[in-house]
Design a protein around this motif. Structure first.
Motif: not given
Length: 70
Positions: A31-40, A46-61
């Motif tokens: 997940l972190l590699g995909s996020l770092i490799g995303a284009p600018v 996307n707001p940073s809060g939405r990105i962080l929320n999505r990352l946390v939800c994916q890891e939690s599930s």
């Protein structure tokens, strides 16, 4: 017979815990590699809060799914 069964149960518990830990580390790294490799432009749209929320939800599930399989 009881002692042998206890050792096998302990070994099973440790192997599941180790497997779950390895899976969680791999999921986090992917997940972190995909996020770092995303284009600018992704971060511009996307707001940073939405990105962080999505990352946390994916890891939690993923972590809860790993824990449910003994």
């Amino acid at each position: 017979f009881g002692i042998i069964n206890s050792f096998f149960t302990l070994g099973r518990a440790f192997s599941f815990a180790y497997g779950g830990l390895c899976a969680a580390i791999q999921i986090h790294a992917d997940l972190l590699g995909s996020l770092i490799g995303a284009p600018v432009s992704f971060f511009d749209q996307n707001p940073s809060g939405r990105i962080l929320n999505r990352l946390v939800c994916q890891e939690s599930s993923a972590n809860s799914a790993i824990q449910k399989h003994p």
